[in-house]
Every structure is written in structure tokens, then in C-alpha cells.
Design an enzyme around this catalytic site. Structure first.
Site, mmCIF file in Angstrom:
data_model
loop_
_atom_site.group_PDB
_atom_site.id
_atom_site.type_symbol
_atom_site.label_atom_id
_atom_site.label_comp_id
_atom_site.label_asym_id
_atom_site.label_seq_id
_atom_site.Cartn_x
_atom_site.Cartn_y
_atom_site.Cartn_z
ATOM 1 C CB SER A 162 -28.649 3.322 -16.756
ATOM 2 O OG SER A 162 -28.663 4.837 -15.270
ATOM 3 C CD GLU A 163 -29.168 9.169 -18.059
ATOM 4 O OE1 GLU A 163 -29.685 10.201 -18.587
ATOM 5 O OE2 GLU A 163 -29.943 9.560 -16.678
ATOM 6 C CB VAL A 222 -29.769 11.057 -7.372
ATOM 7 C CG1 VAL A 222 -30.309 12.417 -6.971
ATOM 8 C CG2 VAL A 222 -28.534 10.729 -7.727
ATOM 9 C CE1 TYR A 265 -21.695 6.407 -12.601
ATOM 10 C CE2 TYR A 265 -23.322 6.193 -14.631
ATOM 11 C CZ TYR A 265 -23.328 6.077 -12.861
ATOM 12 O OH TYR A 265 -23.542 5.644 -12.479
ATOM 13 N N GLY A 313 -26.130 17.779 -6.519
ATOM 14 C CA GLY A 313 -24.174 17.318 -5.869
ATOM 15 C C GLY A 313 -24.284 16.216 -5.342
ATOM 16 C CB VAL A 314 -27.141 13.610 -4.953
ATOM 17 C CG1 VAL A 314 -27.548 12.491 -3.745
ATOM 18 C CG2 VAL A 314 -28.154 14.684 -3.583
ATOM 19 C CG LEU A 315 -24.038 10.611 -9.627
ATOM 20 C CD1 LEU A 315 -24.145 9.165 -9.078
ATOM 21 C CD2 LEU A 315 -24.374 11.136 -10.942
ATOM 22 C CB THR A 316 -20.331 15.355 -7.230
ATOM 23 O OG1 THR A 316 -20.630 15.101 -8.178
ATOM 24 C CG2 THR A 316 -19.545 15.191 -6.557
ATOM 25 C CG PHE A 336 -22.431 -5.713 -12.360
ATOM 26 C CD1 PHE A 336 -22.169 -4.177 -11.317
ATOM 27 C CD2 PHE A 336 -21.874 -6.279 -13.099
ATOM 28 C CE1 PHE A 336 -21.271 -3.706 -11.582
ATOM 29 C CE2 PHE A 336 -20.726 -5.115 -13.503
ATOM 30 C CZ PHE A 336 -20.682 -3.405 -12.975
ATOM 31 C CB VAL A 346 -25.543 4.655 -9.423
ATOM 32 C CG1 VAL A 346 -25.495 6.300 -8.518
ATOM 33 C CG2 VAL A 346 -24.442 3.315 -8.285
#
Length: 416
Positions: free
Chosen positions: A124-125, A90, A129, A98-101, A416, A88
Site C-alpha cells: 500500500s506504501e 498497525v 518495505y 517498532g510494531v511493524l518491525t 492478495f 499488514v
């Protein structure tokens, strides 16, 4: 058909021929340092393009997300279909737009349509999430052991274990057989699908930081059967007093206490080394009870796998419970509203049912808390102490917390 996000942007399934362009976006999102050809090739072979999403702004790929088709061990030993959310990222030009959402929305809709009750990821952060309903479900411990001051107290029979240094490639089938036998014993472990066995052998020179190539030692019973294995690297070093090498442990898995202790003793006693470093160990790792001084093992815990219930009743019915439970949950789930509302969970060690109800709720919480508690490693009582679970019926919190608790800590053995 894609989900439109803005006038020129669309979220759609990746085409196989677009993989390199799509993966370049991931590398850029994670700092722009190119991965080794070995690592890139492995992940290209593992990528399920039909489960991979890209966000396209005109002709440019600006976002990426994918999922692996896992079968995850849950309390009771069942292997439950789970989407392993991965890759995942961006593009830095399109952050906070809003790309991730948009990708998380499409992905969770697809996971639900595919009949997988769970989604899991390593973050990673971690702060990102929670708003999509993921809760920390497993933790891991890193160890940095001073072997000049720490010894091991091993169980009877350890001396009867035969150790054999082997080529990691040649030992792969034997190691995978041990791993497969361990999967139902500990929640959180994914059953390895074809191709995933190669992850344990990934050994690009640029990632060794001066350490040796990957090594493997097998623990064998008297009849020659493999009872365990360890993979590791040695980082030689010297100072004015002499050797100061480090053993960097990648994996230690075994089927019985004697083989497990024998492998750790081997790692402790490698010549010219005075420290053993191990990351991603279970929080209840038996080695913490083998060492003579746990303080000098320097255990440090961190979050590992984040869990999201996509189909709440199916997920809760798939696992077993350590004690009888009959509790009504009032669940909040703004991102996946099909999970919201009241659910009555009735279960024990033999099975469970979870159905909608109009009965009064005993506990109020969000799907994020259920995700954290799902694998048995995070207590509902602990979440209640943080104000994230509210008891509405006296006794409901203790009853549910006991039932969700597991005999062993859940653990994800690899990223993974």
C-alpha cells in the site's frame, strides 16, 4: 512463545476466535471504512490463522500481519513455495513504535523455518518495505482506451473463435482451467490454492461505483473447448451527445492469440460504450500491439509485486537462466544476515547451483536488488545505472543481467 517488544507488548500467532478483533485493526489501519460482508467473509475463509500474527498491547490488538501459502511461477516454469505477505497494518495509536518491525522480524524468521525461499507482497506504501529487503519485482500497466478512436488489428483466425456470454459462477471451472495452464508460462503468477478461485468472483455492490454486476464471456474453439475468458462490468453513462458508457475489465486470459484478440474485440464493441478501462495488465500485454493507436490507450505503469529472497541460495537455484552465468555476488542483507556474504551462482536453462565462496566477487548488491531482478522483469543493468549494483569484475554485470532476463514480463494477475 511470543517475541516481546516492550514491557506489555507481545507478538504471537493469532487464535481463530480472535480473527474479527484482529481484522478490525486492519480496517482501522486502512482508513476505518468497513469492507462489504462478502469481502470480509472471503478473507476470513482464506486467512491461515497459523500464519497470522498479532501484536498485543495488554488486552488490545494493535498490529496485524499474515501470509498465504503460495506456489509462485518463476523463470523456467517451476512453482516455488512463497509466502504471500498480506493483511499488514498497525493501529494509529501505535505507529512509529517498532510494531511493524517486530512483525516483519517474526514473520521472516517463521518463513525461513518453514522452508519457503521467497516472500512476496503488494505494498500500500512502497517506501515501507525496502528496509526489510523487499524489491519491486513486477510492474503492471493500466489502460484507458478511447474505443471511438482506437481499433484493433486482429490476427488471422480470430473470426473463427466463438464467444459465449455466461454466468461467472457457472463458468468458474472453465476459467480456472485456462488460468492454470497459463501459470507456468509467465513468472509471478501464483498457482491458485483451493478457495482462491472465489477472488475472481468477488462482486460486492458497494465496490461497483455504479457499474453492472460482474459479467463473463468465454472464447471457445471449434471443438467447444474453452480457450479464454474475460470478466468485466459495464458502467452506463449519458451526456448531451448520447451514450458515454465505460467497460471496466477485471480479467482477460487466453491460451492463443486468436482467442485473446476475439475477447478484446468483444470488449471494444459493447453497445453504448466508448471507453475500455483495464488495470493490472502485464507490461508486455499483447493488446498493446493489437491497438491501432497505443498512445490513445494511455498505458500507465506502476509497481506491483515486491519480492524478498528469504533463502537466497534455494531461491536462485529454483529458477532457470536465459543464458549461461557464472558470477560471484557480494550480498548485503542486514535484516536477514544468513543471506549476507559471497555466493557463487552457476546456471543456465537446465539448472543452477548457488553456494558460498571465498572467490573474488563480480557484483556487489543488496538482497533487495536480487529480489527485484529475480523474476526477470527488472534488469540488473538498470539497477546498476541507479548505483544500486556495483560491477567488480569487468563483464560480470552484462553476463548476469542477460541471464536473469526473462522471455516474458513477470506479472501478478490479482492482489492478495
Amino acid at each position: 512463545m511470543g517475541y516481546e517488544t516492550r514491557v506489555r507488548r507481545v507478538v504471537r500467532v493469532l487464535r481463530p476466535e480472535e480473527w474479527n478483533t484482529w481484522y478490525d485493526v486492519l480496517e482501522l489501519a486502512f482508513g476505518g471504512v468497513p469492507e462489504s460482508p462478502e469481502e470480509r467473509s472471503l478473507y476470513e475463509s482464506l486467512t491461515e490463522t497459523e500464519r497470522s500474527l498479532g501484536v498485543w498491547d495488554g488486552d488490545d490488538c494493535v498490529g496485524a500481519a499474515s501470509a498465504f501459502s503460495f506456489r509462485l511461477s518463476v523463470p523456467g516454469g517451476a512453482l516455488v513455495p512463497a509466502a504471500g505477505v498480506t493483511m499488514v497494518g498497525v493501529a494509529p495509536t501505535h505507529r512509529r513504535q517498532g510494531v511493524l518491525t517486530s512483525m516483519m522480524r517474526r514473520q521472516l524468521d517463521d518463513i525461513r523455518a518453514g522452508g519457503e525461499p521467497l516472500a512476496v507482497l503488494t505494498a500500500s506504501e512502497p517506501a515501507i518495505y525496502g528496509r526489510y529487503g523487499y524489491g519491486v519485482g513486477t510492474w503492471a500497466v493500466a489502460l484507458d482506451i478511447d474505443t471511438s478512436r482506437v481499433r484493433l488489428t486482429v490476427p488471422p483466425g480470430t473470426d473463427g473463435v466463438r464467444l459465449r456470454l455466461v454466468d461467472p459462477e457457472e463458468a468458474l471451472a472453465a476459467c480456472e482451467k485456462v488460468y492454470a495452464e497459463l501459470v507456468p508460462r509467465r513468472p509471478g503468477m501464483p498457482a491458485r490454492q483451493p478457495g482462491w478461485e472465489r477472488l475472481g468472483l468477488l462482486d460486492p455492490e458497494q465496490s461497483r461505483e455504479g457499474a453492472s454486476p460482474l459479467k463473463c464471456v468465454l472464447a471457445e474453439r471449434a471443438d467447444g473447448r474453452v480457450a479464454g475468458y474475460a470478466r468485466y462490468r459495464v458502467k452506463p453513462d449519458w451526456d448531451v451527445t448520447g451514450s458515454d458508457g465505460v467497460v471496466r475489465v477485471a480479467d482477460v486470459d487466453a491460451l492463443d492469440p486468436q482467442a485473446y484478440a476475439a475477447l478484446w474485440r468483444y470488449l471494444f464493441e459493447i453497445d453504448l460504450t466508448w471507453r475500455v478501462e483495464a488495470g493490472r495488465r502485464p507490461v508486455d500485454d499483447p493488446v498493446l500491439h493489437l491497438v491501432t493507436d497505443v498512445r490513445r490507450a494511455q498505458p500507465r505503469a506502476r509497481d506491483q509485486m515486491h519480492v524478498r529472497l528469504v533463502d537466497l541460495p534455494a531461491a536462485l537455484e529454483a529458477r532457470r537462466y536465459g543464458s549461461p552465468v557464472d558470477v560471484v555476488f557480494e550480498v548485503e542483507d542486514a535484516f536477514c544476515p544468513w543471506n549476507a556474504g559471497r555466493w557463487r551462482l552457476v546456471g543456465d536453462a537446465n539448472g543452477a547451483s548457488c553456494v558460498r565462496t571465498r572467490d573474488a566477487a563480480g557484483l556487489a548488491l543488496s538482497v533487495r536488488e536480487l529480489g527485484s531482478a529475480y523474476l526477470g522483469g527488472v534488469a540488473l543493468t538498470s539497477l546498476a545505472g541507479a548505483g544500486r549494483v556495483t560491477e567488480l569484475r569487468p563483464g560480470a554485470l552484462a553476463e548476469a543481467s542477460r541471464a536473469f532476463a526473462g522471455d516474458v514480463a513477470p506479472w501478478l494477475p490479482h492482489f492478495f
